[in-house]
Design a protein around this motif. Sequence first.
Motif, PDB file in Angstrom:
ATOM      1  N   LEU A   1    -107.012  55.010 -66.970  1.00  0.00           N
ATOM      2  CA  LEU A   1    -107.648  53.965 -66.317  1.00  0.00           C
ATOM      3  C   LEU A   1    -107.985  54.414 -64.742  1.00  0.00           C
ATOM      4  N   ILE A   2    -109.373  54.456 -64.178  1.00  0.00           N
ATOM      5  CA  ILE A   2    -109.650  54.852 -62.790  1.00  0.00           C
ATOM      6  C   ILE A   2    -109.952  53.187 -62.223  1.00  0.00           C
ATOM      7  N   SER A   3    -109.042  53.066 -61.007  1.00  0.00           N
ATOM      8  CA  SER A   3    -109.545  51.962 -60.464  1.00  0.00           C
ATOM      9  C   SER A   3    -109.693  52.102 -58.848  1.00  0.00           C
ATOM     10  N   TRP A   4    -110.850  51.771 -58.390  1.00  0.00           N
ATOM     11  CA  TRP A   4    -111.205  51.776 -57.232  1.00  0.00           C
ATOM     12  C   TRP A   4    -111.199  50.476 -56.398  1.00  0.00           C
ATOM     13  N   LEU A   5    -110.240  50.390 -55.475  1.00  0.00           N
ATOM     14  CA  LEU A   5    -109.787  49.261 -54.451  1.00  0.00           C
ATOM     15  C   LEU A   5    -111.057  49.369 -53.271  1.00  0.00           C
ATOM     16  N   GLN A   6    -112.085  48.315 -53.655  1.00  0.00           N
ATOM     17  CA  GLN A   6    -112.986  48.564 -52.634  1.00  0.00           C
ATOM     18  C   GLN A   6    -112.717  47.195 -51.539  1.00  0.00           C
ATOM     19  N   ASP A   7    -111.803  46.622 -51.869  1.00  0.00           N
ATOM     20  CA  ASP A   7    -111.342  45.420 -51.132  1.00  0.00           C
ATOM     21  C   ASP A   7    -109.802  45.279 -50.937  1.00  0.00           C
TER      22      ASP A   7
ATOM     23  N   PHE B   1    -108.342  54.711 -56.366  1.00  0.00           N
ATOM     24  CA  PHE B   1    -109.064  55.181 -55.190  1.00  0.00           C
ATOM     25  C   PHE B   1    -109.048  53.923 -54.256  1.00  0.00           C
ATOM     26  N   SER B   2    -108.750  54.527 -52.741  1.00  0.00           N
ATOM     27  CA  SER B   2    -108.797  53.315 -51.602  1.00  0.00           C
ATOM     28  C   SER B   2    -109.397  53.986 -50.650  1.00  0.00           C
ATOM     29  N   HIS B   3    -109.795  53.113 -49.699  1.00  0.00           N
ATOM     30  CA  HIS B   3    -110.351  53.486 -48.368  1.00  0.00           C
ATOM     31  C   HIS B   3    -109.064  53.841 -47.443  1.00  0.00           C
ATOM     32  N   ASP B   4    -107.776  53.295 -47.826  1.00  0.00           N
ATOM     33  CA  ASP B   4    -106.811  53.556 -47.088  1.00  0.00           C
ATOM     34  C   ASP B   4    -105.427  53.927 -47.837  1.00  0.00           C
TER      35      ASP B   4
ATOM     36  N   LEU C   1    -108.061  59.074 -51.524  1.00  0.00           N
ATOM     37  CA  LEU C   1    -109.046  58.382 -50.616  1.00  0.00           C
ATOM     38  C   LEU C   1    -110.579  58.218 -51.027  1.00  0.00           C
ATOM     39  N   GLN C   2    -111.043  57.222 -50.929  1.00  0.00           N
ATOM     40  CA  GLN C   2    -112.464  56.745 -51.271  1.00  0.00           C
ATOM     41  C   GLN C   2    -113.242  55.937 -50.661  1.00  0.00           C
TER      42      GLN C   2
END
Length: 691
Positions: A314-320, A341-344, A361-362
């Motif tokens: 599972l690839i999870s990108w936490l944009q918020d 993946f997260s901005h922080d 980081l993303q």
Amino acid sequence: MRQVDAMPGARERLACNLDALAKVDGAMAARLRGAGPGEEAFGWAVRASGLVGLVDPRLDGPVTRPWPPERQLEQVGAAMARGFDQRSAVVCLGVGDGHVLNTLAQEAKSSLGMARTVYVVEPDAALLRACLATHDWSGSGSPLTDPRFVWCVGPGWASQARRKRARPQWPTPETALAIGRTAYEQVGAEWQALESVLLAQDQATVAEITQRYAGRESRAMAASLARHPGARPGRVMLVTSRFTTVLQHSSRLIAEALESLGYVVEFLIEEADHLRVGRRDLGKAIQRFEPDAMFVLDHLRPTFGKWIPESLPLISWLQDDLLHLMATEAGASVNRRQVVFSHDPALYVHSYGYPAAQTLLQLKMARERPADTGPGYDHDIVFVSNAGQRPEEMIAAMRVHDNEGQVDVVSQAARQLVSDFSAGASFDAAVAVERLLDQVAAERGLQITPTARRAFAKSLFIGVVSPLYRQQAVRWALAAAEERGRTVSLFGAGWETNPEFAAHARGTVAYGPDLDELTARSRINLQVVPYNCLHQRLLDGVAAGGFFLIREHPSDVWCRDAAELELEIPQEMPDDAAVLAGGGALADRLRAIRARAAGLILNVPESVIGDIRRDRAAGLENRSQMLPRHDDVTFTDAASLRRQMGRWLDAPEDRAAVIAEQRAHVLEHCGHRAGMRNLMDRAASVLALAD
């Protein structure tokens, strides 16, 4: 109550309804026509309110439970108001006298656009004919013609229900409404048995795919995801929802980028407002498609429960930064075959226990499309945001937290924030809001636990600081525009109901081509966010050919200053500890940067310098830099915004030069194709080591 044996126009209504039904469900219309004139066995009871109920001589009374119709509608309405905000599906046990179905047909969609699926089971075709003789349901949006109503009628209703419930994305009803007296007795248990059979089938599907994936090596799946020579094309199942504002569009852009890179993509989203992607849809899609990984935005494994195998990557990108993600339970749910993946990343690792090796980081990616080159401009200054709420609305929304044992600490903090912003102050980060909460609590002789403080500060920052921060900049823009005889156009929800800004409200604009065109055909767009400026709106807007003036946030500056300092630090000093131990000017500058960061983020990275170098090694250094010409287009207060508007409003050629330079940077470093190539390579590297 007045009881009558006939209703004027009954036959005409029945005929019109059957004709309308034939256009949408010919089989059901044929069944009802073949049932004969059984409706003649029923009578009508006319209430003083004007509502008409059906009575059945065989029951010696009304066909509904309870009676009268007004009471039944009241009970159903109360149930809908209590727990149906998500417009979950219902099954109506019987048609009764049709009034509940009328109410359900008139129900508006939720704020997110959700509509409710309504299953209607009526074993007595004659009773349904009597309803059709009572109500005019021949028009659009009626219980007969609305596609979200699923009818199961006559003695064979159960086989109809099994067939219709088995269709993709048709949701499981969460509530049964007991409407008809006889149907309630005949249908309830059999419908439960039907749902039990479907549940057992879904469990068998999950068991089969769980066994299938348990035997697969993560290294082999990672090789496909990394596009290794000789490996088959990676297969990615992307799951999203139409009931989102931005995420569904971001998901489509991700899918397009993956396909352009050679991946095989399965895109799972609701096909209509009354449908849902449920457990059966997930299981069947995995069983059929056999993905190497599942990709989701803003969700983790607990969202899907036991319905996806633990061994499926599972690839999870936490944009918020959402509350369900910002919890220790969320961090603990990340297993070895998952990449986040997260901005922080530091925030999620240090505060919520996300595994450091799997939390990367993303930053956001830009939507890539040709820039609008049409002649002329439609607007002077444009701001797009759903931040037009009145201050009293923000305070009222915070009162819900006052019921959590903190008296009125949260709503009082909200009132203080409104007062401070009105006086010209500003809050740049949730850390500052936490200090305010401690101050308000101390004035009341209270203490707030660290967990509660963090959660309350997050709610206050999103619900109060974020809109006030934006509104503050809008006031500056309005004042500067008035001085120059220019206009400010506000797009988004809430502005039209706020007396301060209503005169400048221009309605909403759809995400995608409409927003791109608006951005490109405005002389100046404003970018105002209480965090790093490289937000989705800015990246998409620049890619669309828009010119932006940006309210500079302190996080923009400290990140830039840290990156510039890193270039001066010798490679033999690999991290912050080494730099600080070395002393001198470099150590003093780094110490100052870390102090500024502490005022903005909860957990300052252990090594700011080390993180910058790690990002460069991963090919991410250009993703975290400011846009070209950043200093030329930023403002920090009313005076600097006034100067910038004076410089750029009447300088189309100069604006075009900035647009060209910034757009080239965004498309090269922040576009979805380049960004997804890098993201998938890093995800594959982590997953290759999962076993």
